[in-house]
Design an enzyme around this catalytic site. Structure first.
Site, PDB file in Angstrom:
ATOM      1  N   LYS A   1      36.638  41.964  33.236  1.00  0.00           N
ATOM      2  CA  LYS A   1      37.946  42.567  32.935  1.00  0.00           C
ATOM      3  C   LYS A   1      38.875  41.619  32.202  1.00  0.00           C
ATOM      4  O   LYS A   1      39.996  41.973  31.891  1.00  0.00           O
ATOM      5  CB  LYS A   1      38.586  43.054  34.224  1.00  0.00           C
ATOM      6  CG  LYS A   1      37.916  44.302  34.771  1.00  0.00           C
ATOM      7  CD  LYS A   1      38.815  45.025  35.731  1.00  0.00           C
ATOM      8  CE  LYS A   1      38.265  46.390  36.082  1.00  0.00           C
ATOM      9  NZ  LYS A   1      38.813  46.846  37.360  1.00  0.00           N
TER      10      LYS A   1
ATOM     11  N   ARG B   1      27.831  36.153  30.552  1.00  0.00           N
ATOM     12  CA  ARG B   1      28.200  37.577  30.643  1.00  0.00           C
ATOM     13  C   ARG B   1      28.092  38.224  29.261  1.00  0.00           C
ATOM     14  O   ARG B   1      27.608  39.350  29.134  1.00  0.00           O
ATOM     15  CB  ARG B   1      29.612  37.736  31.207  1.00  0.00           C
ATOM     16  CG  ARG B   1      29.664  37.359  32.677  1.00  0.00           C
ATOM     17  CD  ARG B   1      30.929  37.858  33.351  1.00  0.00           C
ATOM     18  NE  ARG B   1      30.952  37.395  34.732  1.00  0.00           N
ATOM     19  CZ  ARG B   1      31.724  37.917  35.679  1.00  0.00           C
ATOM     20  NH1 ARG B   1      32.513  38.924  35.407  1.00  0.00           N
ATOM     21  NH2 ARG B   1      31.693  37.443  36.913  1.00  0.00           N
TER      22      ARG B   1
ATOM     23  N   SER C   1      44.159  38.384  45.765  1.00  0.00           N
ATOM     24  CA  SER C   1      42.697  38.331  45.690  1.00  0.00           C
ATOM     25  C   SER C   1      42.066  38.826  46.980  1.00  0.00           C
ATOM     26  O   SER C   1      42.634  38.699  48.049  1.00  0.00           O
ATOM     27  CB  SER C   1      42.202  36.911  45.422  1.00  0.00           C
ATOM     28  OG  SER C   1      40.784  36.907  45.446  1.00  0.00           O
TER      29      SER C   1
ATOM     30  N   GLU D   1      35.700  31.873  40.195  1.00  0.00           N
ATOM     31  CA  GLU D   1      34.838  32.925  40.769  1.00  0.00           C
ATOM     32  C   GLU D   1      33.683  33.242  39.804  1.00  0.00           C
ATOM     33  O   GLU D   1      32.533  33.366  40.225  1.00  0.00           O
ATOM     34  CB  GLU D   1      35.724  34.150  41.027  1.00  0.00           C
ATOM     35  CG  GLU D   1      35.064  35.364  41.586  1.00  0.00           C
ATOM     36  CD  GLU D   1      36.086  36.528  41.678  1.00  0.00           C
ATOM     37  OE1 GLU D   1      37.191  36.327  42.231  1.00  0.00           O
ATOM     38  OE2 GLU D   1      35.775  37.621  41.187  1.00  0.00           O
ATOM     39  N   TYR D   2      33.969  33.335  38.525  1.00  0.00           N
ATOM     40  CA  TYR D   2      32.921  33.553  37.515  1.00  0.00           C
ATOM     41  C   TYR D   2      31.872  32.431  37.643  1.00  0.00           C
ATOM     42  O   TYR D   2      30.674  32.683  37.602  1.00  0.00           O
ATOM     43  CB  TYR D   2      33.498  33.476  36.094  1.00  0.00           C
ATOM     44  CG  TYR D   2      34.061  34.735  35.487  1.00  0.00           C
ATOM     45  CD1 TYR D   2      34.988  35.508  36.151  1.00  0.00           C
ATOM     46  CD2 TYR D   2      33.691  35.117  34.195  1.00  0.00           C
ATOM     47  CE1 TYR D   2      35.536  36.633  35.550  1.00  0.00           C
ATOM     48  CE2 TYR D   2      34.230  36.246  33.590  1.00  0.00           C
ATOM     49  CZ  TYR D   2      35.163  36.999  34.276  1.00  0.00           C
ATOM     50  OH  TYR D   2      35.704  38.104  33.672  1.00  0.00           O
TER      51      TYR D   2
HETATM   52  P1  NBP Z   1      44.119  50.018  38.436  1.00  0.00           P
HETATM   53  O1  NBP Z   1      44.198  48.737  37.717  1.00  0.00           O
HETATM   54  O2  NBP Z   1      42.912  50.875  38.289  1.00  0.00           O
HETATM   55  O3  NBP Z   1      45.412  50.899  38.040  1.00  0.00           O
HETATM   56  C1  NBP Z   1      45.604  52.201  38.538  1.00  0.00           C
HETATM   57  C2  NBP Z   1      47.059  52.391  38.932  1.00  0.00           C
HETATM   58  O4  NBP Z   1      47.913  52.164  37.804  1.00  0.00           O
HETATM   59  C3  NBP Z   1      47.338  53.806  39.392  1.00  0.00           C
HETATM   60  O5  NBP Z   1      48.281  53.772  40.430  1.00  0.00           O
HETATM   61  C4  NBP Z   1      47.913  54.434  38.130  1.00  0.00           C
HETATM   62  O6  NBP Z   1      48.728  55.545  38.368  1.00  0.00           O
HETATM   63  C5  NBP Z   1      48.747  53.308  37.641  1.00  0.00           C
HETATM   64  N1  NBP Z   1      49.208  53.471  36.265  1.00  0.00           N
HETATM   65  C6  NBP Z   1      48.539  53.436  35.088  1.00  0.00           C
HETATM   66 BR1  NBP Z   1      46.732  53.211  34.934  1.00  0.00          BR
HETATM   67  N2  NBP Z   1      49.304  53.615  34.020  1.00  0.00           N
HETATM   68  C7  NBP Z   1      50.543  53.791  34.518  1.00  0.00           C
HETATM   69  C8  NBP Z   1      51.782  54.022  33.914  1.00  0.00           C
HETATM   70  N3  NBP Z   1      51.906  54.072  32.590  1.00  0.00           N
HETATM   71  N4  NBP Z   1      52.862  54.182  34.714  1.00  0.00           N
HETATM   72  C9  NBP Z   1      52.749  54.119  36.046  1.00  0.00           C
HETATM   73  N5  NBP Z   1      51.579  53.871  36.695  1.00  0.00           N
HETATM   74  C10 NBP Z   1      50.496  53.722  35.928  1.00  0.00           C
HETATM   75  O7  NBP Z   1      44.398  49.790  40.011  1.00  0.00           O
HETATM   76  P2  NBP Z   1      43.765  48.721  41.004  1.00  0.00           P
HETATM   77  O8  NBP Z   1      42.288  48.563  40.805  1.00  0.00           O
HETATM   78  O9  NBP Z   1      44.285  49.102  42.357  1.00  0.00           O
HETATM   79  O10 NBP Z   1      44.464  47.355  40.550  1.00  0.00           O
HETATM   80  C11 NBP Z   1      45.855  47.164  40.517  1.00  0.00           C
HETATM   81  C12 NBP Z   1      46.125  45.754  39.972  1.00  0.00           C
HETATM   82  O11 NBP Z   1      45.555  44.810  40.860  1.00  0.00           O
HETATM   83  C13 NBP Z   1      45.502  45.485  38.609  1.00  0.00           C
HETATM   84  O12 NBP Z   1      46.310  44.595  37.893  1.00  0.00           O
HETATM   85  C14 NBP Z   1      44.205  44.800  38.943  1.00  0.00           C
HETATM   86  O13 NBP Z   1      43.749  43.971  37.897  1.00  0.00           O
HETATM   87  C15 NBP Z   1      44.617  43.991  40.167  1.00  0.00           C
HETATM   88  N6  NBP Z   1      43.522  43.644  41.069  1.00  0.00           N
HETATM   89  C16 NBP Z   1      42.534  44.523  41.333  1.00  0.00           C
HETATM   90  C17 NBP Z   1      41.514  44.162  42.208  1.00  0.00           C
HETATM   91  C18 NBP Z   1      40.417  45.140  42.554  1.00  0.00           C
HETATM   92  O14 NBP Z   1      39.488  44.742  43.268  1.00  0.00           O
HETATM   93  N7  NBP Z   1      40.481  46.387  42.123  1.00  0.00           N
HETATM   94  C19 NBP Z   1      41.524  42.911  42.818  1.00  0.00           C
HETATM   95  C20 NBP Z   1      42.566  42.050  42.553  1.00  0.00           C
HETATM   96  C21 NBP Z   1      43.565  42.425  41.670  1.00  0.00           C
HETATM   97  P3  NBP Z   1      48.091  57.037  38.297  1.00  0.00           P
HETATM   98  O15 NBP Z   1      47.451  57.241  39.623  1.00  0.00           O
HETATM   99  O16 NBP Z   1      49.280  57.892  38.088  1.00  0.00           O
HETATM  100  O17 NBP Z   1      47.121  57.066  37.152  1.00  0.00           O
END
Ligand code: NBP
Length: 487
Positions: free
Chosen positions: A266, A293, A134, A195-196
């Site tokens: 999400k 929401r 987080s 958080e929500y």
């Molecule tokens: P995303 O959730 O947007 O995922 C993008 C990543 O997943 C890219 O590296 C993409 O590769 C890869 N990917 C996908 Br989509 N499909 C794939 C597949 N079939 N094989 C291999 N790689 C694949 O990224 P994020 O926002 O950095 O979040 C990552 C995790 O952390 C998620 O579970 C998210 O819920 C969690 N999280 C996010 C946050 C936040 O603030 N964003 C906070 C806390 C937790 P590509 O580049 O090749 O498309």
């Protein structure tokens, strides 16, 4: 030719979270290998590693080279989109891993997927952790709150790294081994549900101050700044103060007024409410935030309802309520209402965690959970230290509401809380989170509820039987026959 030195750890998935967490790990002095399906992100990360201080990070363009660049036993963090992409990434990477290596999924994963993957990994001799992360982009880069659950041995393999990478607070790094199975993901899910609730309660405080109190954005910014110096001191209150200060670069006034009132999501809040229902745990404040929401998404319907009800004679009561309000007192009352509502919301989240811990035998340590949320994460707040202490005083605390210190605070604030909810109801300004928290408090604290009548109804129409307050056993009464006879 000398072989390149192996990395201490690897990270696959270089979107927002992965890229920033990898740079954080490297900055803490742990050489890291990185990989991403789309290789341009590998180059992006390499560029950042150079410009952000020549950090010890190496990029790899296929799973095999990536895995072979990590020292044994290997530990690999995966940060890709939750669900099928995680399975696909595990399949690609594990083909090159060896027994004793560890996979750590850092995504917002459904805990049962982690439990399935733990077994699949075990079958290959691999260790597995589902680790909640987080703090968003900023946390990942500079110090997140980490919630790892699964193999304890796997945790020990990366303990030195995660303890340095996590946010640091006065009582240690914001990471601890959560428990077995999918406990790390489950705890992260409930963190998001809380958080929500926090965000909903803050938005209600804003709504009441703006509409019932008539406060401007400038005043709101000042008040939230002031609140952030006291018992409400927290990341969310701090960022809210900042939001009110940002001017709209495309027109008059502040940007906050130009934002469409539709909230995105999400899914972790929905999972939290579903789990609360599954486990028969009341979580009305978190559920109210989820409902809001959903309702916020019905923008067109809401605009239509506003019109139809105005035509049906609905009068706006806000101005008449506002004219009788003492602004200074309202501000202080809303601060207290927000604080008391928060206590009830956290009580619900913690009790949901306790119910799951009992069901799954996770043996969660609630004081430790509150401690690791004190820094790095979105719900970080001074108030969490009080929760930590409440569970240290009594690890079997039935509810935060009955911790002697919180109980005293709620009693002191209940007058203000009731005034705010009452004013909001008369003005027609909905405060579902605050109302849900107050109703939760008033239901929980009453030794006798009208549930006796519901039991009588159930027995009348379904012969479900009832218990009595004055004698043992299950009873059934021929209610209708007796009522007709005596009537
Ligand atoms: P995303 O959730 O947007 O995922 C993008 C990543 O997943 C890219 O590296 C993409 O590769 C890869 N990917 C996908 Br989509 N499909 C794939 C597949 N079939 N094989 C291999 N790689 C694949 O990224 P994020 O926002 O950095 O979040 C990552 C995790 O952390 C998620 O579970 C998210 O819920 C969690 N999280 C996010 C946050 C936040 O603030 N964003 C906070 C806390 C937790 P590509 O580049 O090749 O498309």
């Amino acid at each position: 030719m000398e072989a390149a030195a192996l990395s201490r750890i690897g990270l696959a998935g270089l979107a927002v979270m992965g890229q920033n967490l990898a740079l954080n790990v490297a900055e803490k002095g742990f050489p890291i290998s990185v990989y991403n399906r789309t290789t341009s992100k590998v180059d992006e990360t390499l560029d950042r590693a150079q410009t952000e201080g020549q950090l010890p990070l190496t990029g790899h363009y296929n799973p095999r080279d990536f895995i072979l660049s990590i020292q044994k036993p290997r530990s690999v963090i995966i940060l890709v989109k939750a669900g099928a992409p995680v399975d696909q990434t595990i399949a690609a990477l594990s083909a090159h891993m060896e027994p004793g290596d560890t996979i750590i999924d850092g995504g917002n994963e459904w805990y049962e997927n982690t439990e399935r993957r733990i077994i699949e990994a075990e079958n290959k001799g691999l260790l597995y952790l589902g680790m909640g992360v987080s703090g968003g982009e900023e946390g990942a880069r500079n110090g997140p709150s980490l919630m790892p659950g699964g193999s304890f041995q796997a945790y020990n393999n990366i303990k030195d790294i995660v303890e340095k990478v996590a946010a640091q607070v006065e009582d240690g790094p914001c990471v601890t081994y959560i428990g077995e199975g999918g406990s790390g993901n489950f705890v992260k899910m409930v963190h998001n549900g809380i958080e929500y609730g926090d965000m909903q309660l803050i938005s209600e405080a804003y709504d009441v101050l703006k509409n019932v109190g008539g406060l401007s954005n400038v005043e709101l910014g000042e008040i939230f700044d002031e609140w952030n110096k006291g018992e409400l001191e927290s990341f969310l209150v701090e960022i809210t103060a900042d939001i009110f200060k940002v001017k709209d670069e495309h027109g008059e006034g502040e940007l906050v007024d130009k934002i469409l009132d539709k909230t995105g999501m999400k899914g972790t809040g929905k999972w939290t409410v579903q789990q609360a229902a599954e486990l028969s745990v009341a979580a009305p404040t978190i559920a109210a935030s989820l409902d809001c929401r959903y309702l916020s998404g019905l923008k067109d319907e809401r605009e239509n309802a506003e019109k139809v009800l105005a035509e049906a004679g609905m009068k706006d009561q806000v101005m008449s309520v506002r004219s009788g309000v003492d602004k200074k007192r309202l501000i202080d009352d809303v601060r207290q209402a927000l604080y008391a509502s928060k206590i009830c919301s956290y009580a619900q989240g913690m009790n949901l965690l306790r119910a799951k811990s009992v069901e799954k035998n996770w043996n969660l340590n609630f004081g430790e959970l509150a401690r690791i949320w004190k820094g790095g994460c979105i719900i970080r707040a001074v108030f969490l230290d009080r929760i930590k202490k409440a569970y240290q005083r009594n690890p079997n605390l039935a509810s935060l509401v009955v911790d002697p210190e919180f109980a005293k605070e709620m009693v002191q604030r209940q007058g203000a809380w009731r005034r705010v909810v009452g004013l909001a109801v008369s003005a027609g300004i909905s405060t579902p989170g605050m109302c849900a928290s107050l109703a939760y408090f008033d239901t929980y604290r009453r030794g006798r509820l009208p549930a006796n009548l519901v039991q009588a109804q159930r027995d009348l129409f379904g012969a479900h039987t009832y218990e009595r307050v004055d004698r043992e056993g299950a009873f059934h009464t021929e209610w209708t026959k007796l009522a007709r006879k005596s009537g």
